[in-house]
Design an enzyme around this catalytic site. Structure first.
Site, PDB file in Angstrom:
ATOM      1  N   ASP A  38       0.787  -1.306   0.062  1.00 19.15           N
ATOM      2  CA  ASP A  38       0.000  -0.136  -0.095  1.00 19.15           C
ATOM      3  C   ASP A  38       0.711   1.274   0.122  1.00 19.15           C
ATOM      4  OD1 ASP A  38       0.673  -0.512   2.524  1.00 19.15           O
ATOM      5  OD2 ASP A  38      -1.261  -0.197   3.516  1.00 19.15           O
ATOM      6  N   GLY A 125      -3.200  -8.014  14.498  1.00 20.71           N
ATOM      7  CA  GLY A 125      -3.036  -7.422  12.987  1.00 20.71           C
ATOM      8  C   GLY A 125      -4.364  -7.372  12.285  1.00 20.71           C
ATOM      9  N   LEU A 126      -5.400  -6.963  13.151  1.00 22.10           N
ATOM     10  CA  LEU A 126      -6.882  -6.667  12.525  1.00 22.10           C
ATOM     11  C   LEU A 126      -7.129  -5.338  12.467  1.00 22.10           C
ATOM     12  CD1 LEU A 126      -8.526  -9.822  14.125  1.00 22.10           C
ATOM     13  CD2 LEU A 126      -7.654  -9.638  11.632  1.00 22.10           C
ATOM     14  N   SER A 128      -6.951  -2.545  14.656  1.00 27.55           N
ATOM     15  CA  SER A 128      -7.736  -1.831  15.966  1.00 27.55           C
ATOM     16  C   SER A 128      -7.383  -0.406  15.707  1.00 27.55           C
ATOM     17  CB  SER A 128      -7.385  -2.329  17.152  1.00 27.55           C
ATOM     18  OG  SER A 128      -6.025  -2.504  17.396  1.00 27.55           O
ATOM     19  N   SER A 129      -6.281  -0.103  15.359  1.00 25.98           N
ATOM     20  CA  SER A 129      -5.766   1.162  15.668  1.00 25.98           C
ATOM     21  C   SER A 129      -6.732   2.030  14.383  1.00 25.98           C
ATOM     22  CB  SER A 129      -4.249   1.511  15.370  1.00 25.98           C
ATOM     23  OG  SER A 129      -3.579   0.724  14.241  1.00 25.98           O
ATOM     24  N   ASP A 173      -5.408   0.012   5.799  1.00 19.37           N
ATOM     25  CA  ASP A 173      -6.233  -0.404   6.919  1.00 19.37           C
ATOM     26  C   ASP A 173      -7.429   0.600   7.146  1.00 19.37           C
ATOM     27  OD1 ASP A 173      -4.102  -2.041   7.090  1.00 19.37           O
ATOM     28  OD2 ASP A 173      -3.375  -1.000   9.176  1.00 19.37           O
TER      29      ASP A 173
HETATM   30  C1  GLA Z   1      -0.068  -2.382   8.498  1.00 18.46           C
HETATM   31  C2  GLA Z   1      -0.281  -1.136   7.982  1.00 18.46           C
HETATM   32  C3  GLA Z   1      -0.691  -0.913   6.509  1.00 18.46           C
HETATM   33  C4  GLA Z   1       0.022  -2.001   5.458  1.00 18.46           C
HETATM   34  C5  GLA Z   1       0.164  -3.340   6.210  1.00 18.46           C
HETATM   35  C6  GLA Z   1       0.968  -4.226   5.433  1.00 18.46           C
HETATM   36  O1  GLA Z   1      -1.421  -2.992   8.800  1.00 18.46           O
HETATM   37  O2  GLA Z   1      -1.024  -0.234   8.710  1.00 18.46           O
HETATM   38  O3  GLA Z   1      -0.808   0.085   5.964  1.00 18.46           O
HETATM   39  O4  GLA Z   1       1.289  -1.444   5.310  1.00 18.46           O
HETATM   40  O5  GLA Z   1       0.801  -3.273   7.547  1.00 18.46           O
HETATM   41  O6  GLA Z   1       0.604  -4.661   4.429  1.00 18.46           O
END
Ligand code: GLA
Length: 383
Positions: A38, A125-126, A128-129, A173
């Site tokens: 991204d 890694g979902l 939340s932020s 995200d």
């Molecule tokens: C985190 C970052 C995203 C993206 C992913 C990896 O979630 O917030 O912007 O770079 O890692 O794909």
């Protein structure tokens, strides 16, 4: 999102502030494929899920903003005249960041109170932020009639993360959490910030997340470092981003790069391609092909971009022994969190039992299985 959570946050707000708040639901996200692409203005394939952050927000009758983090039982009070990052401030910096970024744009916000809580496992890694950032900016936009579009709001959320949290994240995200659609994943072009929605119905198969319960929280430096490598290679090739690079171009500068940096850039170029191919696989209802791309993506994340860890590698390797699983890979920024798996529905229970035991035997910690529904992006609800 869990109706009990919505009611609970609403009640807590009313008990604390004696007023009826606006309620914002802001989901977390999964990502089918496309990691660390991204911020290279490449392609990603995320979807919002039925778990996230619920925020109750209303104007304050005092000069102070008071924010209560329900899950942590922690409070932040601040004056709008003094908004700056707090060292090690954790969740506080998401709030201050959104307010601070609005102020930078000369968008006037008045004092407000807020209570929030969520049902996303932390560090999984979902996102939340991003869910929290979006919920605040969306809430403030509604409360003070700021007339910001969703596209403007996600940029504010992203800037909050860059400038107040210190992670130079891409837009995936925030985009997925804000624009998510029920039953759909979004193939997003991070350059144009336009997405194509794909209906996700895998018939006899479904998506399953396995949380390694290794928290990825302490690796912001690694994340920013990957971004610097990508920027360095793009600069060398005289292009704005790795999005503009193909494998031949990379070969031309290979001798000027360390092997490690070359592999990282190559991973990004190939991962962009895999996202595009995943879209085609879905159009052709070819789940085998999609599964194969997931495995390739994990291989790249593990060996080229080096963002995996032994627990995630184990969770992916183990699936290869089971023909009911078509593909698996680590998901998100890396160094922990979840794997995403395409698994036959009829095999979910047996495989969950199997992997829970094997993982526990190997690492002495539990993994957690999550099934998720693809859901609507950030929105206001009436209770
Ligand atoms: C985190 C970052 C995203 C993206 C992913 C990896 O979630 O917030 O912007 O770079 O890692 O794909």
């Amino acid at each position: 999102m869990n109706p009990n959570l919505k009611r609970y946050i609403n009640t807590q707000y009313q008990e604390k502030f004696n007023e009826k708040p606006i309620i914002v639901c802001s989901p977390g996200r999964i990502n089918l494929i496309g990691e660390h692409t991204d911020y290279n203005e490449g392609f990603v394939f995320p979807a919002a899920i039925d778990k996230g952050i619920v925020t109750a927000i209303e104007k304050s009758q005092t000069e102070l903003c008071t924010i209560y983090a329900s899950d942590l039982d922690e409070t932040l009070s601040f004056s709008l005249g003094d908004v700056q990052p707090i060292p090690n401030g954790n969740w506080r910096n998401f709030i201050l960041g959104v307010v601070g970024e609005l102020q930078k744009l000369h968008i006037e916000v008045k004092p407000f109170n807020m209570v929030f809580g969520g049902d996303l496992p932390k560090g999984a890694g979902l996102s939340s932020s991003a869910a929290l950032e979006n919920s605040i900016v969306y809430g403030l936009n509604t409360l003070f009639n700021l007339k910001l579009s969703k596209s403007q709001m996600i940029l504010i959320s992203q800037k909050a993360e860059h400038n107040y949290v210190g992670v130079r994240c891409g837009i995936m995200d925030q985009y997925a959490s804000m624009f998510g659609e029920e039953h759909h994943a979004l193939l997003l072009d991070c350059r144009s910030q336009k997405a194509t929605s794909y209906k996700i119905d895998f018939k006899d198969y479904e998506l399953m997340l396995i949380n390694s319960n290794v928290s990825h929280n302490l690796v912001d430096a690694e994340y920013n470092d990957r971004r610097l490598v990508c920027e360095h290679v793009a600069k060398l090739l005289n292009v704005p981003f790795l999005r503009d690079v193909n494998e031949d171009m990379l070969l031309q500068v290979k001798s000027q790069l360390s092997e490690s940096d070359y592999q990282k850039a190559l991973y990004v170029v190939q991962e962009n391609q895999r996202v595009i191919e995943s879209g085609k696989a879905l159009e052709n209802n070819d789940l085998q092909a999609l599964g194969g791309l997931l495995y390739e993506a994990h291989h790249g994340a593990q060996h080229q971009f080096k963002i995996s860890c032994k627990e995630l590698d184990f969770l992916v390797e183990e699936t290869k022994k089971h023909s009911e699983i078509l593909g698996a890979r680590m998901m998100g920024g890396g160094f922990g969190g979840c794997t995403i798996n395409i698994i036959k529905k009829s095999a979910v229970t047996d495989y969950s039992n199997h992997i829970s035991k094997t993982y526990q035997d190997t690492f002495g910690i539990n993994c957690t299985i999550h099934t998720v529904k693809l859901s609507q992006g950030t929105h206001i609800i009436e209770l």
